[in-house]
Design a protein around this motif. Structure first.
Motif, PDB file in Angstrom:
ATOM      1  N   GLN A  12       0.832  -1.202   0.000  1.00 58.63           N
ATOM      2  CA  GLN A  12       0.000   0.000   0.000  1.00 58.63           C
ATOM      3  C   GLN A  12       0.870   1.257   0.000  1.00 58.63           C
ATOM      4  O   GLN A  12       0.549   2.236  -0.680  1.00 58.63           O
ATOM      5  CB  GLN A  12      -0.933  -0.006   1.211  1.00 58.63           C
ATOM      6  N   ARG A  13       1.988   1.227   0.735  1.00 64.86           N
ATOM      7  CA  ARG A  13       2.900   2.384   0.725  1.00 64.86           C
ATOM      8  C   ARG A  13       3.522   2.575  -0.650  1.00 64.86           C
ATOM      9  O   ARG A  13       3.708   3.706  -1.118  1.00 64.86           O
ATOM     10  CB  ARG A  13       3.994   2.212   1.782  1.00 64.86           C
ATOM     11  N   TYR A  15       2.164   1.731  -3.567  1.00 62.26           N
ATOM     12  CA  TYR A  15       1.128   2.287  -4.433  1.00 62.26           C
ATOM     13  C   TYR A  15       0.944   3.791  -4.178  1.00 62.26           C
ATOM     14  O   TYR A  15       0.789   4.577  -5.123  1.00 62.26           O
ATOM     15  CB  TYR A  15      -0.207   1.565  -4.211  1.00 62.26           C
ATOM     16  N   SER A  16       0.957   4.186  -2.921  1.00 63.43           N
ATOM     17  CA  SER A  16       0.786   5.605  -2.583  1.00 63.43           C
ATOM     18  C   SER A  16       1.946   6.437  -3.123  1.00 63.43           C
ATOM     19  O   SER A  16       1.745   7.538  -3.656  1.00 63.43           O
ATOM     20  CB  SER A  16       0.681   5.775  -1.059  1.00 63.43           C
ATOM     21  N   SER A  19       1.636   6.859  -6.890  1.00 65.75           N
ATOM     22  CA  SER A  19       0.640   7.884  -7.221  1.00 65.75           C
ATOM     23  C   SER A  19       1.220   9.274  -7.029  1.00 65.75           C
ATOM     24  O   SER A  19       1.003  10.173  -7.848  1.00 65.75           O
ATOM     25  CB  SER A  19      -0.612   7.708  -6.350  1.00 65.75           C
ATOM     26  N   ALA A  20       1.982   9.464  -5.947  1.00 66.83           N
ATOM     27  CA  ALA A  20       2.609  10.759  -5.693  1.00 66.83           C
ATOM     28  C   ALA A  20       3.645  11.076  -6.763  1.00 66.83           C
ATOM     29  O   ALA A  20       3.778  12.229  -7.199  1.00 66.83           O
ATOM     30  CB  ALA A  20       3.253  10.763  -4.311  1.00 66.83           C
ATOM     31  N   GLN A 165      10.528   9.848  -4.563  1.00 61.82           N
ATOM     32  CA  GLN A 165       9.835   9.072  -3.541  1.00 61.82           C
ATOM     33  C   GLN A 165      10.754   7.977  -3.010  1.00 61.82           C
ATOM     34  O   GLN A 165      11.381   7.258  -3.787  1.00 61.82           O
ATOM     35  CB  GLN A 165       8.564   8.421  -4.116  1.00 61.82           C
TER      36      GLN A 165
END
Length: 256
Positions: A12-13, A15-16, A19-20, A165
């Motif tokens: 989940q991290r 994927y986040s 997206s960022a 990121q």
């Protein structure tokens, strides 16, 4: 054991962060670093993501040279390398830009995933080539390391400054272990056994899956169901997992 992919908190991290990255402000900041100790599921997650999203996936080699790097990159794109480094660089850039253009029409982000990137994170020649691809073509590169990637990149500030990121893969939580049990274990498992697995494996995915295999082996001899899940006492005296630090087997205590 079922062949299911488990979307843990680490996933989940990722994927986040992805997206960022897609919403980034500075176009030249096209790099992502995914780092963490071995056994936390990085390779499984990124290889699967690359396959599902038409990304290029390559595994860095300890003895990679810039030319070898380009050969492997071109090979993944089914392009026959030319002889000079300059021509191979141009070939790779053209092939990636074509992929990028096609993906943009599908409203998807094209990326190149480089696993085992610790091997090249101090190699300025290869890392500068990656920076050139990223700067010249706005191409996303995802560098996947084994715990030292971020520290190594500080020696190359021109590259480190383009990491938009950073994603750190941590050990799985008790909730993650429950997700693993529900998704891939073919025997229903009670919470006390889930918590013991989390404690003993210290949240490393490889050991969690090893524990699940041993739980299944023991559990298939019984009659367990959703209403009657396998408990910690049902595993008493049985092998659960091998300790990654010592290699010694860990058995569930007889008295639990």
């Amino acid at each position: 054991m079922k062949n299911e992919f488990v979307e843990t908190e680490n996933i989940q991290r990722f994927y986040s962060a992805l997206s960022a990255l897609e919403r980034r402000g500075a176009q030249e900041a096209c790099l992502m670093a995914v780092d963490g100790l071995p056994g936390l599921g990085k390779t499984t997650a990124l290889h699967r993501w690359a396959l599902q999203n038409d990304a290029i996936y390559v595994r860095a080699k300890k003895e990679w040279t810039p030319g070898w790097f380009l050969n492997d990159l071109l090979g993944e794109m089914n392009v026959t390398p030319m002889h000079s480094y300059a021509k191979r660089f141009s070939q790779a850039m053209e092939a990636m830009l074509q992929r990028q253009s096609f993906m943009a029409q599908q409203r998807q982000t094209f990326a190149v995933v480089i696993d085992e990137a610790d091997h090249i994170s101090r190699n300025s020649r290869i890392m500068e080539s990656i920076r050139d691809f990223s700067d010249l073509g706005d191409i996303v590169f995802i560098l996947v390391g084994m715990g030292k990637l971020r520290d190594n990149l500080t020696a190359l500030p021109q590259v480190a400054s383009r990491i938009a990121q950073y994603v750190s893969f941590d050990v799985s939580s008790a909730r993650d272990v429950r997700l693993f049990m529900d998704a891939i274990c073919e025997v229903p498992v009670a919470d006390n056994l889930v918590n013991f697995v989390h404690q003993v494996t210290r949240g490393f995915n490889r050991e969690i899956k090893e524990a699940i295999a041993n739980i299944e082996r023991a559990g298939k001899r019984g009659e367990f169901s959703k209403d009657n899940p396998m408990t910690l006492s049902d595993m008493a005296g049985k092998l659960l997992v091998n300790d990654r630090r010592t290699g010694k087997p860990i058995f569930v205590p007889e008295i639990v």
